[in-house]
Design an enzyme around this catalytic site. Structure first.
Site, short mmCIF file in Angstrom:
data_model
loop_
_atom_site.label_atom_id
_atom_site.label_comp_id
_atom_site.label_asym_id
_atom_site.label_seq_id
_atom_site.Cartn_x
_atom_site.Cartn_y
_atom_site.Cartn_z
N SER A 102 18.09 -87.39 61.76
CA SER A 102 18.17 -87.38 60.22
C SER A 102 17.38 -86.15 59.73
CB SER A 102 17.73 -88.81 59.78
OG SER A 102 17.64 -89.02 58.57
N ASP A 242 19.63 -83.91 53.71
CA ASP A 242 18.73 -83.93 54.92
C ASP A 242 19.69 -83.66 56.02
OD1 ASP A 242 20.05 -86.35 55.15
OD2 ASP A 242 18.35 -87.31 56.39
N ASP A 244 21.60 -85.05 58.37
CA ASP A 244 22.75 -85.90 58.73
C ASP A 244 23.24 -86.06 57.43
OD1 ASP A 244 20.83 -88.04 57.90
OD2 ASP A 244 21.76 -89.38 59.22
N ASP A 246 22.82 -87.91 54.90
CA ASP A 246 22.58 -89.53 54.46
C ASP A 246 21.71 -89.66 53.17
OD1 ASP A 246 20.50 -89.63 55.87
OD2 ASP A 246 20.92 -91.35 56.93
#
Length: 447
Positions: A102, A242, A244, A246
């Site tokens: 992440s 960010d 990833d 999400d």
């Protein structure tokens, strides 16, 4: 029960250090594959990843484990985490895997699983997989039953087309100049392309991943570069994702950054006005600002708080039949569209409100007046628990007593890093700073 591998968001750690090793990823693929063989004779798994160099190592090890027990592997390449949840369902896979840490730096990585419904696996399922992983001795497939690996070349395109359907076909972004910062991460191709195809003039930064620069002074945790670019380019707004993709932060035309609370507040009141907000409720965590709760109450709406972590938000949403939730950090979950936080689709909801109202971003990002809030992250030495220490407990108790009449205090350990997060809210900012400083001083003694 304390789990050995899984934390609050899958398995995470520094690459090539326990538990983020190729050896464990291989064993994990075998154990998880055996777990899903219970439900079908020929299970299939989709694997996505972000742009970290270590993702190749973990992807290949997982794929070897899955195929060795008879699972077919569909490799998606670099795609956002929400794309994995979506494609797990749409491709009728039994399991989805996202390889990402992440918002963490490149040296970290992680593995999280999605069930056939596209939602993250339950604690119970993860515990069973842990037990199987430690038990060892997993039976492998006969030679004729070994799975195969297929590369899905259009995974990003499938997600892009879906993302565009989440706003009205009449919504056009023509005339809008948008800066999008993709954090050199998983959305570096799809996010700028979706915005451009919807009509916007796009200025893309953080779109040159090299395996090591993910989240490096860019993205939702470092929005300064994007904010400066918005002002320099005279852009209408900025979007910071960010690693990833999400989570999202929105930047107005003046360079001010709005967090997830303001974005959720806007979506909640917009959906409520059109009768789309299920149960008149927004689900968020104990970290969300008290100002958001007060604003929603004034609108006749409810803020339902959960423990920190988007998985707990989603659990509460599913249990109550609610369709909007998220976190102050920018994870925003809209179960009408996605099974997990989706930064791009959240940004599209914001842009839809801009297009429909004609209001500038600076007006739409000030949904409520926040109560002064301070958050300090204090790193501690691995192997110790600062919150169990007498001196830290005493400092927290004293702080709670001092803030009792004017605010609140929330102390917790991170579920993914050796950090103690010290958060407080109060109308009295001087008092708040004093309380936070006193607690952090005690915690730092165990660094």
């Amino acid at each position: 029960m304390t789990r050995k591998y899984f934390g609050t968001d899958g398995i995470r750690g520094e690459a090539n250090e326990f538990p983020m090793t190729a050896e464990l990823a291989l064993r994990l693929g075998i154990a998880t594959g055996r777990f899903f063989r219970k439900t079908t004779d020929k299970p299939r798994v989709v694997i996505g990843k972000d742009t970290r160099r270590s993702g190749y190592m973990l992807e290949n090890a997982l794929a070897a484990g899955f195929t060795s027990v008879g699972m077919d592997v569909l490799r998606l390449g670099p795609v956002p985490t929400p794309a994995v949840g979506m494609l797990t369902r749409s491709m009728r896979a039994d399991l989805g895997v996202m390889i990402s840490a992440s918002h963490n730096p490149y040296k970290d990585n992680g593995i999280k699983f999605f069930g056939p419904d596209g939602f993250k696996l339950s604690d119970e399922a993860e515990q069973t997989i842990e037990d199987m992983l430690d038990a060892g001795g997993q039976k492998l497939a006969a030679p004729e039953k070994i799975g195969r690996i297929t590369q899905i070349d259009d995974a990003g395109g499938r997600y892009m087309e879906f993302a565009k359907t989440t706003i009205s076909r009449d919504t056009k972004l023509d005339g809008l100049k948008i800066v999008v910062d993709c954090a050199n991460g998983a959305a570096y191709k799809v996010a700028p392309e979706v915005l451009w195809e919807l009509g916007a003039e796009v200025i893309a930064i953080g779109v040159k991943p090299d395996g090591f620069n993910i989240n490096l002074n860019c993205g939702s945790t470092h929005p300064e570069q994007a904010a400066a670019r918005v002002v320099a380019e005279g852009a209408d707004m900025g979007i910071c994702l960010d690693g990833d993709a999400d989570r999202v932060m929105i930047i107005d035309e003046l360079g001010n950054v709005a967090d997830g609370d303001q974005i959720m507040g806007l979506i909640a009141q917009t959906w409520a006005a059109s009768g789309r907000l299920n149960g008149g409720t927004l689900v968020s965590t104990v970290m969300s600002n008290l100002g958001l709760e007060r604003h929603l109450k004034d609108q006749g709406l409810t803020l339902l708080r959960t423990n920190v972590g988007d998985r707990y938000v989603v659990e509460a949403m599913r249990a109550g039949g609610f369709n909007l939730g998220g976190e102050q950090s920018g994870h925003i979950v809209m179960t009408d569209y996605s099974t997990t936080g989706d930064g791009l689709i959240s940004a599209l909801q914001f842009l839809s409100a801009m297009a429909e109202t004609g209001k500038p971003a600076s007006e739409l990002t000030k949904v409520f007046e926040p109560v002064p809030q301070m958050l300090e992250n204090v790193r501690y030495k691995k192997g110790v628990d600062p919150l169990a220490e007498t001196s830290v407990k005493a400092a927290i108790k004293a702080g709670e007593e001092r803030l009792a009449a004017s605010g609140r205090l929330l102390i917790r350990k991170s579920g993914t890093e050796p950090l103690v997060r010290v958060m407080g809210e109060s109308e009295d900012e001087a008092l708040l700073k004093s309380v936070i400083d006193d607690i952090c001083t005690e915690v730092r003694k165990f660094a």
